[in-house]
Design an enzyme around this catalytic site. Structure first.
Site, PDB file in Angstrom:
ATOM      1  N   ARG A 188       0.866  -1.172   0.000  1.00  0.00           N
ATOM      2  CA  ARG A 188       0.000   0.000   0.000  1.00  0.00           C
ATOM      3  C   ARG A 188       0.909   1.231   0.000  1.00  0.00           C
ATOM      4  O   ARG A 188       2.004   1.193   0.548  1.00  0.00           O
ATOM      5  CB  ARG A 188      -0.903   0.002   1.233  1.00  0.00           C
ATOM      6  CG  ARG A 188      -1.801  -1.229   1.343  1.00  0.00           C
ATOM      7  CD  ARG A 188      -2.551  -1.246   2.672  1.00  0.00           C
ATOM      8  NE  ARG A 188      -3.432  -2.407   2.776  1.00  0.00           N
ATOM      9  CZ  ARG A 188      -3.090  -3.565   3.312  1.00  0.00           C
ATOM     10  NH1 ARG A 188      -1.865  -3.717   3.808  1.00  0.00           N
ATOM     11  NH2 ARG A 188      -3.941  -4.579   3.363  1.00  0.00           N
ATOM     12  N   LYS A 214      -1.763  -2.620   7.906  1.00  0.00           N
ATOM     13  CA  LYS A 214      -2.984  -2.184   8.587  1.00  0.00           C
ATOM     14  C   LYS A 214      -3.151  -2.890   9.925  1.00  0.00           C
ATOM     15  O   LYS A 214      -2.751  -4.039  10.088  1.00  0.00           O
ATOM     16  CB  LYS A 214      -4.205  -2.481   7.706  1.00  0.00           C
ATOM     17  CG  LYS A 214      -4.399  -1.522   6.547  1.00  0.00           C
ATOM     18  CD  LYS A 214      -5.716  -1.797   5.846  1.00  0.00           C
ATOM     19  CE  LYS A 214      -6.023  -0.744   4.800  1.00  0.00           C
ATOM     20  NZ  LYS A 214      -7.326  -0.988   4.140  1.00  0.00           N
ATOM     21  N   HIS A 287      -2.027   2.165  -6.350  1.00  0.00           N
ATOM     22  CA  HIS A 287      -2.919   1.042  -6.066  1.00  0.00           C
ATOM     23  C   HIS A 287      -3.048   0.145  -7.288  1.00  0.00           C
ATOM     24  O   HIS A 287      -3.217  -1.072  -7.168  1.00  0.00           O
ATOM     25  CB  HIS A 287      -4.297   1.557  -5.633  1.00  0.00           C
ATOM     26  CG  HIS A 287      -5.086   0.550  -4.849  1.00  0.00           C
ATOM     27  ND1 HIS A 287      -4.707   0.123  -3.596  1.00  0.00           N
ATOM     28  CD2 HIS A 287      -6.217  -0.123  -5.149  1.00  0.00           C
ATOM     29  CE1 HIS A 287      -5.584  -0.763  -3.144  1.00  0.00           C
ATOM     30  NE2 HIS A 287      -6.497  -0.934  -4.074  1.00  0.00           N
ATOM     31  N   ARG A 290      -0.349  -2.251  -7.187  1.00  0.00           N
ATOM     32  CA  ARG A 290      -0.670  -3.323  -6.223  1.00  0.00           C
ATOM     33  C   ARG A 290      -1.529  -4.387  -6.924  1.00  0.00           C
ATOM     34  O   ARG A 290      -1.309  -5.587  -6.741  1.00  0.00           O
ATOM     35  CB  ARG A 290      -1.398  -2.715  -5.027  1.00  0.00           C
ATOM     36  CG  ARG A 290      -1.727  -3.677  -3.899  1.00  0.00           C
ATOM     37  CD  ARG A 290      -2.152  -2.861  -2.680  1.00  0.00           C
ATOM     38  NE  ARG A 290      -2.837  -3.647  -1.673  1.00  0.00           N
ATOM     39  CZ  ARG A 290      -2.221  -4.393  -0.759  1.00  0.00           C
ATOM     40  NH1 ARG A 290      -0.905  -4.473  -0.759  1.00  0.00           N
ATOM     41  NH2 ARG A 290      -2.913  -5.056   0.142  1.00  0.00           N
ATOM     42  N   HIS A 313      -2.966  -9.380   3.305  1.00  0.00           N
ATOM     43  CA  HIS A 313      -4.392  -9.566   3.554  1.00  0.00           C
ATOM     44  C   HIS A 313      -4.599 -10.662   4.589  1.00  0.00           C
ATOM     45  O   HIS A 313      -3.824 -11.633   4.641  1.00  0.00           O
ATOM     46  CB  HIS A 313      -5.125  -9.937   2.260  1.00  0.00           C
ATOM     47  CG  HIS A 313      -5.221  -8.820   1.280  1.00  0.00           C
ATOM     48  ND1 HIS A 313      -5.793  -7.612   1.590  1.00  0.00           N
ATOM     49  CD2 HIS A 313      -4.798  -8.715  -0.002  1.00  0.00           C
ATOM     50  CE1 HIS A 313      -5.722  -6.817   0.541  1.00  0.00           C
ATOM     51  NE2 HIS A 313      -5.119  -7.451  -0.429  1.00  0.00           N
ATOM     52  N   TYR A 322      -8.248  -7.880  -6.145  1.00  0.00           N
ATOM     53  CA  TYR A 322      -6.957  -7.387  -6.621  1.00  0.00           C
ATOM     54  C   TYR A 322      -6.467  -8.112  -7.871  1.00  0.00           C
ATOM     55  O   TYR A 322      -5.347  -7.911  -8.287  1.00  0.00           O
ATOM     56  CB  TYR A 322      -5.906  -7.536  -5.509  1.00  0.00           C
ATOM     57  CG  TYR A 322      -6.091  -6.520  -4.416  1.00  0.00           C
ATOM     58  CD1 TYR A 322      -5.439  -5.302  -4.463  1.00  0.00           C
ATOM     59  CD2 TYR A 322      -6.937  -6.770  -3.355  1.00  0.00           C
ATOM     60  CE1 TYR A 322      -5.621  -4.363  -3.469  1.00  0.00           C
ATOM     61  CE2 TYR A 322      -7.127  -5.837  -2.352  1.00  0.00           C
ATOM     62  CZ  TYR A 322      -6.470  -4.639  -2.415  1.00  0.00           C
ATOM     63  OH  TYR A 322      -6.664  -3.715  -1.434  1.00  0.00           O
TER      64      TYR A 322
END
Length: 362
Positions: A188, A214, A287, A290, A313, A322
């Site tokens: 990210r 995250k 992105h 990604r 993830h 994705y």
């Protein structure tokens, strides 16, 4: 409304401080809710807003110039976001969808906190398609486009320094490294800009990047050899030119010696894209790179769980968002079918199967 926005901002930042919300996500929520209040009118009473009022704000945001990018920032046709009558680049469809999600989160909290009796988002009629048009079918670059971008990044790092260029303006190694990390590892953009030099380490002869993702989660991702070569060159030659001692830990620095901001990364990609041959060039966001990482790793039959861990993830099902379809990938997969390896290259003849030489596939 201002009081409600301020209280919501305090709540979001408190969640970020406790690790319940990623700092990058908190920043987006805070920025979007303040933009909503500005577009709706600071003097409005929150509980008086109707679904029509929300629709009006969403339309205003859709036609709000995107200050992060100028109309010709990329020099690439088809850059994200449409252009207004005054030439200013407007919000992209994905930015509009993100803004709508932020506003929805704000009103969900407002309803739970008792700031509004009715959540106006439940009766808002404007959807992302109406506000920004359909999102592009493909985010990931094709193999040819990705190779063009990566080739330009690698050429950039070995290009001779322009005569008369100041040392603190020599960002070629940094720019090449940014594109290689984004395309090869798929972090990210917030993970990239938060990276510190100490996050890269060697284990059993392999260079790893410890990525802080995250929710306070970390992952150690091994780096391909071409990326390691550029990383080492940047740490030895490129970063010292930019270092002013202001951000001693930051991996990526601006020419002022500050940690590179998230908004600067798109400009770096655009500069590298400008070096790609026109027939292989297509505008892409961080992105989008990604998506490119996920798409090509999965198309190469890389284990899905390994791809999940590279991208950071927690759930395999998220990978579906994705992954784009690549031209000819089904045909390529069947050419190298794992169950037919023993008969690959065989030739059918009368009365049976005879071994033939290697079959060359166009």
């Amino acid at each position: 409304m201002i009081e409600a926005v301020d209280r919501y901002t305090e709540m979001v930042r408190a969640k970020s401080a406790t690790g319940a919300l990623a700092p990058g996500s908190a920043e987006v929520y805070v920025r979007d809710v303040h933009t909503f209040a500005e577009l709706a009118g600071a003097g409005r009473v929150l509980d008086d807003l109707t679904g029509e009022d929300v629709d009006e704000v969403l339309l205003k945001f859709a036609h709000k110039p995107d200050g992060r990018r100028s109309p010709d920032a990329s020099g690439v046709p088809g850059a994200a976001g449409s252009v207004g009558s005054d030439g200013a680049r407007l919000q992209s469809a994905s930015s509009q969808a993100r803004f709508r999600r932020s506003v929805s989160a704000f009103f969900r909290h407002a309803a739970v906190a008792g700031w509004v009796q009715l959540n106006p988002m439940s009766v808002a009629t404007l959807k992302p398609k109406q506000r920004g048009g359909l999102r592009a079918e493909r985010r990931a670059l094709t193999t040819e486009q990705a190779e063009g971008l990566l080739g330009a990044a690698r050429e950039l790092v070995v290009a001779p320094v322009e005569v008369g260029k100041r040392a603190d303006q020599r960002t070629e190694l940094r720019d090449g490294l940014i594109v290689l990390l984004l395309a090869a590892v798929g972090p990210r953009v917030s993970e990239l800009t938060r990276a510190n030099g100490e996050d890269f380490f060697v284990n059993a002869g392999m260079r790893y990047w410890r990525i802080f993702g995250k929710g306070g989660r970390t992952r150690d991702v091994p780096l391909p050899r071409p990326v390691v070569e550029v990383l080492d060159a940047y740490l030895a030659e490129g970063r010292p030119l930019l270092d002013r001692g202001r951000e001693p830990k930051a991996l990526l620095l601006s020419w002022r010696g500050r940690r590179l901001a998230r908004g600067d990364v798109q400009g770096v990609i655009d500069r590298v894209l400008a070096r790609v041959e026109p027939e292989r060039r297509r505008s892409v966001t961080p992105h989008g790179l990604r998506h490119t990482t996920a798409t090509h790793l999965l198309a190469a039959a890389t284990d899905m769980d390994a791809v999940r861990r590279v991208l950071g993830h927690s759930d395999l099902s998220t990978l579906g968002r994705y992954r784009d379809e690549l031209p000819g990938e089904l045909e390529a997969a069947m050419r190298v079918h794992p169950l037919l390896g023993s008969v690959r290259g065989a030739e059918i003849v009368e009365g049976g199967v005879a071994e033939a030489g290697p079959v060359e596939v166009e």
